[in-house]
Each structure stands twice: as C-alpha cells, then as structure tokens.
Design a protein around this motif. Structure first.
Motif, PDB file in Angstrom:
ATOM      1  N   GLY A 235      67.832  64.327 150.448  1.00  0.00           N
ATOM      2  CA  GLY A 235      67.462  63.489 149.104  1.00  0.00           C
ATOM      3  C   GLY A 235      68.147  63.919 147.761  1.00  0.00           C
ATOM      4  O   GLY A 235      68.621  65.082 147.423  1.00  0.00           O
ATOM      5  N   HIS A 236      68.242  62.950 146.895  1.00  0.00           N
ATOM      6  CA  HIS A 236      69.028  63.671 145.539  1.00  0.00           C
ATOM      7  C   HIS A 236      68.102  63.107 144.446  1.00  0.00           C
ATOM      8  O   HIS A 236      67.795  61.815 144.536  1.00  0.00           O
ATOM      9  CB  HIS A 236      70.406  63.145 145.492  1.00  0.00           C
TER      10      HIS A 236
ATOM     11  N   CYS B 175      70.518  68.022 140.330  1.00  0.00           N
ATOM     12  CA  CYS B 175      69.553  67.454 141.473  1.00  0.00           C
ATOM     13  C   CYS B 175      68.642  68.321 141.823  1.00  0.00           C
ATOM     14  O   CYS B 175      68.726  69.562 142.101  1.00  0.00           O
ATOM     15  CB  CYS B 175      70.305  67.162 142.708  1.00  0.00           C
TER      16      CYS B 175
ATOM     17  N   PHE C 138      66.374  68.518 144.321  1.00  0.00           N
ATOM     18  CA  PHE C 138      65.904  68.862 145.659  1.00  0.00           C
ATOM     19  C   PHE C 138      66.382  70.506 145.853  1.00  0.00           C
ATOM     20  O   PHE C 138      67.359  71.002 145.447  1.00  0.00           O
ATOM     21  CB  PHE C 138      66.877  68.005 146.536  1.00  0.00           C
TER      22      PHE C 138
ATOM     23  N   HIS D 146      69.616  72.437 146.275  1.00  0.00           N
ATOM     24  CA  HIS D 146      70.818  71.603 145.655  1.00  0.00           C
ATOM     25  C   HIS D 146      71.217  71.913 144.294  1.00  0.00           C
ATOM     26  O   HIS D 146      72.183  72.024 143.891  1.00  0.00           O
ATOM     27  CB  HIS D 146      70.470  70.176 145.703  1.00  0.00           C
TER      28      HIS D 146
ATOM     29  N   MET E 241      74.533  71.477 142.766  1.00  0.00           N
ATOM     30  CA  MET E 241      74.756  70.080 142.464  1.00  0.00           C
ATOM     31  C   MET E 241      74.338  69.856 141.176  1.00  0.00           C
ATOM     32  O   MET E 241      73.343  69.568 140.848  1.00  0.00           O
ATOM     33  CB  MET E 241      73.585  69.205 143.517  1.00  0.00           C
TER      34      MET E 241
END
Ligand code: ZN
Length: 149
Positions: A66-67, A133, A135, A138, A142
């Motif tokens: 998921g992001h 992100c 998550f 992440h 990210m």
C-alpha cells in the motif's frame, strides 16, 4: 495523436516530466516498488489549492504494498510515520487528527486511486517539507522534497 495538439498541453507535459516550474496539480503514479517516480515536487505559493492525484498501477493489494502520499515538515516525518504505524491500515497509517500532517491521501493498492486538495496558505516558502508514504517500512526510502515557491 493528432498533430495539432495545443502547444500549452505539450509544455505542460514537459514541465511535469522534468519537475521544473511550480504547479498546482500533480499526478503521482506508484506501483509495486517502494518508490515515488519523482524526487522533488515544486508547488506554487500562488495556488488557491494544490491537488495531488495518487494512482497505484501495480498488482499488489494495499495490505502488502500500500502507498499513500503524505505531506509534512521534514522535522516531523519520522514521528508521524512511527505513530502512524500504530494507527494501523484502517487509519491509513496516519494517527487520527495528527496536527503535524499537512495533507494525506488514503492508503491505496492495485488499481486504486485517491486525490487530495489543500491550501498552501498556511505553508511557508522557507520551510523544509517532505512528501512520503507512511506505510510501515516505506517512509525511510519512499520520500522526496516538497518545495513551495
Ligand atoms: Zn508505500
């Protein structure tokens, strides 16, 4: 594609691809990798609202890859992410009503999309902002710079 495509549209594509001029509307496509396609987003301080459209073009569901797109001051990123982990996927890995979160989309998975709009009125062109992100696992990689100019 028709050859008489308006010049303005062509320039718009160029600006998005190169992350050059400040803009008010962003499209961000993510997939099954832990990365955003861009390292920096330059938004206009003049924008009435800034819109970010997030789209997941990968194969994996949000439970595994998921992001979301979350915006905060760089100094707040880590705490938001760690506390967001505890909030769980039902809260999109964002602690409910976290005042440090400037804007965020839902956590999305394969084939899903989400869009948020927010006003840059309370933001500063001197502040160091990051998008990331939230998550679990992440956020450290990210992430990218969000510049208001
Ligand atoms: Zn992610």
């Amino acid at each position: 594609m028709p050859l008489h495509r308006p010049l303005s549209a062509a320039l718009g594509c160029l600006a998005t691809a190169q992350v050059a001029a400040a803009t008010c509307d962003f499209s961000v496509e993510v997939n099954d990798s832990m990365s955003f396609p861009i390292a920096e987003m330059v938004a206009g301080a003049h924008c009435e609202t800034i819109t970010v459209a997030l789209e997941h073009s990968g194969q994996l569901p949000k439970e595994t890859m998921g992001h979301n797109w979350t915006l905060a001051r760089a100094a707040d990123l880590q705490a938001i992410a760690i506390e967001g982990m505890g909030a769980g996927i039902e809260n999109d890995y964002i602690k409910p009503d976290d005042p440090r979160v400037i804007a965020h989309t839902r956590i999305i998975g394969s084939g899903e999309s989400d869009r948020i709009s927010f006003s840059p009125a309370g933001l500063s062109t001197d502040e160091d902002y990051r998008f990331f992100c939230s998550f679990p696992g992440h956020w450290a990689v990210m992430t990218g710079r969000f510049v208001l100019q």
